[in-house]
Design a protein around this motif. Structure first.
Motif, PDB file in Angstrom:
ATOM      1  N   ALA A  23     -51.474  54.990 -23.630  1.00  0.00           N
ATOM      2  CA  ALA A  23     -51.143  55.761 -24.818  1.00  0.00           C
ATOM      3  C   ALA A  23     -49.637  55.753 -25.021  1.00  0.00           C
ATOM      4  CB  ALA A  23     -51.661  57.188 -24.689  1.00  0.00           C
ATOM      5  N   ALA A  24     -49.206  55.332 -26.195  1.00  0.00           N
ATOM      6  CA  ALA A  24     -47.785  55.259 -26.526  1.00  0.00           C
ATOM      7  C   ALA A  24     -47.438  56.324 -27.550  1.00  0.00           C
ATOM      8  CB  ALA A  24     -47.425  53.875 -27.062  1.00  0.00           C
ATOM      9  N   SER A  25     -46.293  56.953 -27.357  1.00  0.00           N
ATOM     10  CA  SER A  25     -45.817  57.959 -28.290  1.00  0.00           C
ATOM     11  C   SER A  25     -44.298  57.936 -28.333  1.00  0.00           C
ATOM     12  CB  SER A  25     -46.311  59.353 -27.901  1.00  0.00           C
ATOM     13  OG  SER A  25     -45.797  59.736 -26.642  1.00  0.00           O
ATOM     14  N   GLY A  26     -43.724  58.644 -29.290  1.00  0.00           N
ATOM     15  CA  GLY A  26     -42.283  58.704 -29.411  1.00  0.00           C
ATOM     16  C   GLY A  26     -41.763  57.770 -30.485  1.00  0.00           C
ATOM     17  N   ASN A  27     -40.518  57.339 -30.316  1.00  0.00           N
ATOM     18  CA  ASN A  27     -39.830  56.520 -31.303  1.00  0.00           C
ATOM     19  C   ASN A  27     -40.184  55.048 -31.107  1.00  0.00           C
ATOM     20  OD1 ASN A  27     -38.168  55.767 -33.382  1.00  0.00           O
ATOM     21  ND2 ASN A  27     -36.275  55.927 -32.199  1.00  0.00           N
ATOM     22  N   ILE A  28     -41.296  54.648 -31.687  1.00  0.00           N
ATOM     23  CA  ILE A  28     -41.794  53.274 -31.565  1.00  0.00           C
ATOM     24  C   ILE A  28     -41.483  52.506 -32.839  1.00  0.00           C
ATOM     25  CG2 ILE A  28     -43.802  51.843 -31.162  1.00  0.00           C
ATOM     26  CD1 ILE A  28     -45.069  54.224 -29.732  1.00  0.00           C
ATOM     27  N   PHE A  29     -40.805  51.367 -32.701  1.00  0.00           N
ATOM     28  CA  PHE A  29     -40.394  50.568 -33.843  1.00  0.00           C
ATOM     29  C   PHE A  29     -41.397  49.469 -34.160  1.00  0.00           C
ATOM     30  CE2 PHE A  29     -36.279  52.498 -34.239  1.00  0.00           C
ATOM     31  CZ  PHE A  29     -35.920  52.862 -32.950  1.00  0.00           C
ATOM     32  N   SER A  30     -41.322  48.964 -35.372  1.00  0.00           N
ATOM     33  CA  SER A  30     -42.216  47.898 -35.795  1.00  0.00           C
ATOM     34  C   SER A  30     -42.031  46.656 -34.930  1.00  0.00           C
ATOM     35  CB  SER A  30     -41.965  47.547 -37.260  1.00  0.00           C
ATOM     36  OG  SER A  30     -42.228  48.643 -38.103  1.00  0.00           O
ATOM     37  N   ASN A  31     -43.145  45.978 -34.649  1.00  0.00           N
ATOM     38  CA  ASN A  31     -43.190  44.727 -33.892  1.00  0.00           C
ATOM     39  C   ASN A  31     -42.827  44.868 -32.422  1.00  0.00           C
ATOM     40  OD1 ASN A  31     -43.968  43.186 -36.174  1.00  0.00           O
ATOM     41  ND2 ASN A  31     -41.822  43.049 -36.815  1.00  0.00           N
ATOM     42  N   THR A  32     -42.718  46.094 -31.938  1.00  0.00           N
ATOM     43  CA  THR A  32     -42.462  46.287 -30.515  1.00  0.00           C
ATOM     44  C   THR A  32     -43.698  45.882 -29.719  1.00  0.00           C
ATOM     45  OG1 THR A  32     -40.954  48.133 -30.936  1.00  0.00           O
ATOM     46  CG2 THR A  32     -41.861  47.935 -28.715  1.00  0.00           C
ATOM     47  N   PRO A  33     -43.571  44.916 -28.793  1.00  0.00           N
ATOM     48  CA  PRO A  33     -44.741  44.490 -28.028  1.00  0.00           C
ATOM     49  C   PRO A  33     -45.061  45.453 -26.897  1.00  0.00           C
ATOM     50  CG  PRO A  33     -42.835  43.270 -27.295  1.00  0.00           C
ATOM     51  CD  PRO A  33     -42.366  44.146 -28.444  1.00  0.00           C
ATOM     52  N   LEU A  34     -46.302  45.425 -26.466  1.00  0.00           N
ATOM     53  CA  LEU A  34     -46.720  46.150 -25.284  1.00  0.00           C
ATOM     54  C   LEU A  34     -47.317  45.154 -24.306  1.00  0.00           C
ATOM     55  CD1 LEU A  34     -48.356  49.450 -26.573  1.00  0.00           C
ATOM     56  CD2 LEU A  34     -46.096  49.127 -25.571  1.00  0.00           C
ATOM     57  N   ALA A  35     -47.064  45.388 -23.023  1.00  0.00           N
ATOM     58  CA  ALA A  35     -47.530  44.486 -21.981  1.00  0.00           C
ATOM     59  C   ALA A  35     -48.096  45.261 -20.815  1.00  0.00           C
ATOM     60  CB  ALA A  35     -46.387  43.594 -21.501  1.00  0.00           C
ATOM     61  N   TRP A  36     -48.972  44.616 -20.078  1.00  0.00           N
ATOM     62  CA  TRP A  36     -49.488  45.127 -18.819  1.00  0.00           C
ATOM     63  C   TRP A  36     -48.917  44.308 -17.671  1.00  0.00           C
ATOM     64  CZ3 TRP A  36     -52.194  49.504 -18.000  1.00  0.00           C
ATOM     65  CH2 TRP A  36     -52.843  50.088 -19.091  1.00  0.00           C
ATOM     66  N   PHE A  37     -48.421  45.000 -16.668  1.00  0.00           N
ATOM     67  CA  PHE A  37     -47.969  44.412 -15.421  1.00  0.00           C
ATOM     68  C   PHE A  37     -48.744  45.046 -14.279  1.00  0.00           C
ATOM     69  CE2 PHE A  37     -44.593  43.293 -18.218  1.00  0.00           C
ATOM     70  CZ  PHE A  37     -43.933  42.207 -17.664  1.00  0.00           C
ATOM     71  N   ARG A  38     -48.706  44.396 -13.122  1.00  0.00           N
ATOM     72  CA  ARG A  38     -49.317  44.974 -11.938  1.00  0.00           C
ATOM     73  C   ARG A  38     -48.467  44.678 -10.719  1.00  0.00           C
ATOM     74  NH1 ARG A  38     -54.763  41.167 -11.467  1.00  0.00           N
ATOM     75  NH2 ARG A  38     -53.714  39.219 -10.817  1.00  0.00           N
ATOM     76  N   GLN A  39     -48.546  45.567  -9.741  1.00  0.00           N
ATOM     77  CA  GLN A  39     -47.748  45.424  -8.536  1.00  0.00           C
ATOM     78  C   GLN A  39     -48.571  45.829  -7.320  1.00  0.00           C
ATOM     79  OE1 GLN A  39     -44.057  47.638  -8.523  1.00  0.00           O
ATOM     80  NE2 GLN A  39     -43.151  46.223  -7.046  1.00  0.00           N
ATOM     81  N   ALA A  40     -48.739  44.888  -6.405  1.00  0.00           N
ATOM     82  CA  ALA A  40     -49.411  45.142  -5.140  1.00  0.00           C
ATOM     83  C   ALA A  40     -48.373  45.545  -4.095  1.00  0.00           C
ATOM     84  CB  ALA A  40     -50.175  43.906  -4.681  1.00  0.00           C
ATOM     85  N   PRO A  41     -48.771  46.248  -3.040  1.00  0.00           N
ATOM     86  CA  PRO A  41     -47.815  46.661  -2.009  1.00  0.00           C
ATOM     87  C   PRO A  41     -47.050  45.486  -1.428  1.00  0.00           C
ATOM     88  CG  PRO A  41     -49.896  47.805  -1.710  1.00  0.00           C
ATOM     89  CD  PRO A  41     -50.123  46.769  -2.769  1.00  0.00           C
ATOM     90  N   GLY A  42     -45.733  45.619  -1.368  1.00  0.00           N
ATOM     91  CA  GLY A  42     -44.889  44.583  -0.801  1.00  0.00           C
ATOM     92  C   GLY A  42     -44.645  43.388  -1.688  1.00  0.00           C
ATOM     93  N   LYS A  43     -45.120  43.427  -2.924  1.00  0.00           N
ATOM     94  CA  LYS A  43     -44.947  42.307  -3.830  1.00  0.00           C
ATOM     95  C   LYS A  43     -44.213  42.740  -5.093  1.00  0.00           C
ATOM     96  CE  LYS A  43     -49.008  39.735  -2.253  1.00  0.00           C
ATOM     97  NZ  LYS A  43     -50.246  39.021  -2.676  1.00  0.00           N
ATOM     98  N   GLU A  44     -43.754  41.753  -5.839  1.00  0.00           N
ATOM     99  CA  GLU A  44     -43.044  42.034  -7.074  1.00  0.00           C
ATOM    100  C   GLU A  44     -44.022  42.423  -8.176  1.00  0.00           C
ATOM    101  OE1 GLU A  44     -41.005  38.414  -7.950  1.00  0.00           O
ATOM    102  OE2 GLU A  44     -42.784  37.431  -8.763  1.00  0.00           O
ATOM    103  N   ARG A  45     -43.474  43.020  -9.218  1.00  0.00           N
ATOM    104  CA  ARG A  45     -44.286  43.405 -10.360  1.00  0.00           C
ATOM    105  C   ARG A  45     -44.546  42.179 -11.232  1.00  0.00           C
ATOM    106  NH1 ARG A  45     -42.772  49.003 -13.214  1.00  0.00           N
ATOM    107  NH2 ARG A  45     -43.018  49.534 -11.003  1.00  0.00           N
TER     108      ARG A  45
END
Length: 124
Positions: A23-45
């Protein structure tokens, strides 16, 4: 100020499905992308999926292509990640992220706003 909140994580067996929401809220501008990342223990995002603000373009990491689907409801500022055929390798904390510039990137440091994360654990 943009705020992001993830939900929907949990513990599932391999082969099952899970649906995450952001859920996104606040000052969101047009064409702003959203992404999903994941991070396992000891690894990079790592990058998982990306969707443009209006939902016209989508991008996926090779590791999830064909199994995960990103979607949005722009009217409610909700972005979802449908995860099917889950594998133990999918176990991680999943984060959603946003950029004010609206420029696509698979690099986590390029994103300006992050949610608190939601844990996904896949057992074999």
């Amino acid at each position: 100020q943009v705020q992001l909140v993830e939900s929907g994580g949990g513990l599932v067996q391999a082969g099952n499905s899970l649906r995450l929401s952001c859920a996104a809220s606040g000052n969101i501008f047009s064409n702003t992308p959203l992404a999903w990342f994941r991070q396992a223990p000891g690894k990079e995002r790592d990058f998982v999926a990306h969707i443009t603000w209006r939902g016209e373009r989508k991008y996926y990491a090779d590791s999830v292509k064909g199994r995960f689907t990103i979607s949005r409801d722009s009217r409610s500022n909700l972005v979802a990640l449908q995860m099917n055929s889950l594998k133990p390798e999918d176990t991680a904390i999943y984060y959603c992220a946003s950029r004010n510039t609206g420029v696509f990137s698979t690099t986590s440091s390029d994103y300006d706003y992050w949610g608190q994360g939601t844990q996904v654990t896949v057992s074999s």
